[in-house]
Design a protein around this motif. Structure first.
Motif, PDB file in Angstrom:
ATOM      1  N   LEU A  21      -5.931   7.070   5.063  1.00  0.00           N
ATOM      2  CA  LEU A  21      -6.900   6.164   5.692  1.00  0.00           C
ATOM      3  C   LEU A  21      -6.830   6.269   7.214  1.00  0.00           C
ATOM      4  O   LEU A  21      -7.854   6.260   7.894  1.00  0.00           O
ATOM      5  CB  LEU A  21      -6.643   4.722   5.243  1.00  0.00           C
ATOM      6  N   TRP A  22      -5.612   6.350   7.745  1.00  0.00           N
ATOM      7  CA  TRP A  22      -5.453   6.481   9.192  1.00  0.00           C
ATOM      8  C   TRP A  22      -6.139   7.754   9.689  1.00  0.00           C
ATOM      9  O   TRP A  22      -6.846   7.722  10.689  1.00  0.00           O
ATOM     10  CB  TRP A  22      -3.974   6.487   9.569  1.00  0.00           C
ATOM     11  N   ARG A  23      -5.936   8.865   8.992  1.00  0.00           N
ATOM     12  CA  ARG A  23      -6.555  10.137   9.398  1.00  0.00           C
ATOM     13  C   ARG A  23      -8.071  10.046   9.415  1.00  0.00           C
ATOM     14  O   ARG A  23      -8.728  10.639  10.259  1.00  0.00           O
ATOM     15  CB  ARG A  23      -6.126  11.261   8.459  1.00  0.00           C
ATOM     16  N   VAL A  24      -8.642   9.315   8.479  1.00  0.00           N
ATOM     17  CA  VAL A  24     -10.101   9.186   8.401  1.00  0.00           C
ATOM     18  C   VAL A  24     -10.629   8.227   9.464  1.00  0.00           C
ATOM     19  O   VAL A  24     -11.649   8.489  10.103  1.00  0.00           O
ATOM     20  CB  VAL A  24     -10.524   8.705   6.990  1.00  0.00           C
ATOM     21  N   LEU A  25      -9.948   7.120   9.672  1.00  0.00           N
ATOM     22  CA  LEU A  25     -10.476   6.062  10.541  1.00  0.00           C
ATOM     23  C   LEU A  25     -10.070   6.176  12.004  1.00  0.00           C
ATOM     24  O   LEU A  25     -10.763   5.650  12.875  1.00  0.00           O
ATOM     25  CB  LEU A  25     -10.059   4.694   9.996  1.00  0.00           C
ATOM     26  N   GLU A  26      -8.980   6.830  12.316  1.00  0.00           N
ATOM     27  CA  GLU A  26      -8.508   6.911  13.701  1.00  0.00           C
ATOM     28  C   GLU A  26      -9.528   7.528  14.650  1.00  0.00           C
ATOM     29  O   GLU A  26      -9.696   7.028  15.774  1.00  0.00           O
ATOM     30  CB  GLU A  26      -7.177   7.649  13.770  1.00  0.00           C
ATOM     31  N   MET A  39       0.848  -1.176   0.000  1.00  0.00           N
ATOM     32  CA  MET A  39       0.000   0.000   0.000  1.00  0.00           C
ATOM     33  C   MET A  39       0.895   1.241   0.000  1.00  0.00           C
ATOM     34  O   MET A  39       1.912   1.283   0.684  1.00  0.00           O
ATOM     35  CB  MET A  39      -0.908  -0.003   1.239  1.00  0.00           C
ATOM     36  N   ASP A  40       0.488   2.212  -0.747  1.00  0.00           N
ATOM     37  CA  ASP A  40       1.200   3.487  -0.810  1.00  0.00           C
ATOM     38  C   ASP A  40       1.170   4.164   0.559  1.00  0.00           C
ATOM     39  O   ASP A  40       0.134   4.196   1.229  1.00  0.00           O
ATOM     40  CB  ASP A  40       0.520   4.350  -1.863  1.00  0.00           C
ATOM     41  N   ASN A  41       2.288   4.699   1.013  1.00  0.00           N
ATOM     42  CA  ASN A  41       2.358   5.353   2.325  1.00  0.00           C
ATOM     43  C   ASN A  41       1.372   6.506   2.447  1.00  0.00           C
ATOM     44  O   ASN A  41       0.764   6.699   3.501  1.00  0.00           O
ATOM     45  CB  ASN A  41       3.771   5.848   2.606  1.00  0.00           C
ATOM     46  N   ALA A  42       1.210   7.279   1.393  1.00  0.00           N
ATOM     47  CA  ALA A  42       0.283   8.416   1.442  1.00  0.00           C
ATOM     48  C   ALA A  42      -1.154   7.927   1.608  1.00  0.00           C
ATOM     49  O   ALA A  42      -1.927   8.505   2.381  1.00  0.00           O
ATOM     50  CB  ALA A  42       0.415   9.274   0.192  1.00  0.00           C
ATOM     51  N   LEU A  43      -1.511   6.869   0.917  1.00  0.00           N
ATOM     52  CA  LEU A  43      -2.865   6.313   1.046  1.00  0.00           C
ATOM     53  C   LEU A  43      -3.082   5.779   2.458  1.00  0.00           C
ATOM     54  O   LEU A  43      -4.122   6.024   3.074  1.00  0.00           O
ATOM     55  CB  LEU A  43      -3.090   5.204   0.018  1.00  0.00           C
ATOM     56  N   ALA A  44      -2.095   5.059   2.986  1.00  0.00           N
ATOM     57  CA  ALA A  44      -2.204   4.529   4.345  1.00  0.00           C
ATOM     58  C   ALA A  44      -2.381   5.661   5.352  1.00  0.00           C
ATOM     59  O   ALA A  44      -3.209   5.567   6.268  1.00  0.00           O
ATOM     60  CB  ALA A  44      -0.966   3.702   4.685  1.00  0.00           C
ATOM     61  N   ARG A  45      -1.628   6.726   5.194  1.00  0.00           N
ATOM     62  CA  ARG A  45      -1.736   7.872   6.093  1.00  0.00           C
ATOM     63  C   ARG A  45      -3.116   8.519   5.986  1.00  0.00           C
ATOM     64  O   ARG A  45      -3.730   8.871   6.991  1.00  0.00           O
ATOM     65  CB  ARG A  45      -0.635   8.884   5.766  1.00  0.00           C
TER      66      ARG A  45
END
Length: 61
Positions: free
Chosen positions: A9-14, A1-7
């Motif tokens: 997703l984290w911002r949205v789901l955290e 997974m692309d690091n930017a995409l993972a980041r």
């Protein structure tokens, strides 16, 4: 997974994830079942999806 995409997703789901540990209702529910302090409730909530744990996962000193 692309690091930017993972980041992203984290911002949205955290915030949804954090609610399960930090919301006043969740803390009150943990206290109502006898869990003292934030950390007891935190670890109980984190491990709850694994189901009932017997003494085996806890090593003896």
């Amino acid at each position: 997974m692309d690091n930017a995409l993972a980041r992203d997703l984290w911002r949205v789901l955290e915030p949804l994830h954090a609610v399960t540990y930090c919301a006043a209702d969740c803390i009150a529910a943990n206290k109502a079942v006898g869990l003292r302090g934030f950390w007891m409730g935190y670890f109980a909530a984190r491990s709850a999806p694994f189901g009932t744990a017997g003494p085996a996962p806890t090593p003896s000193p």
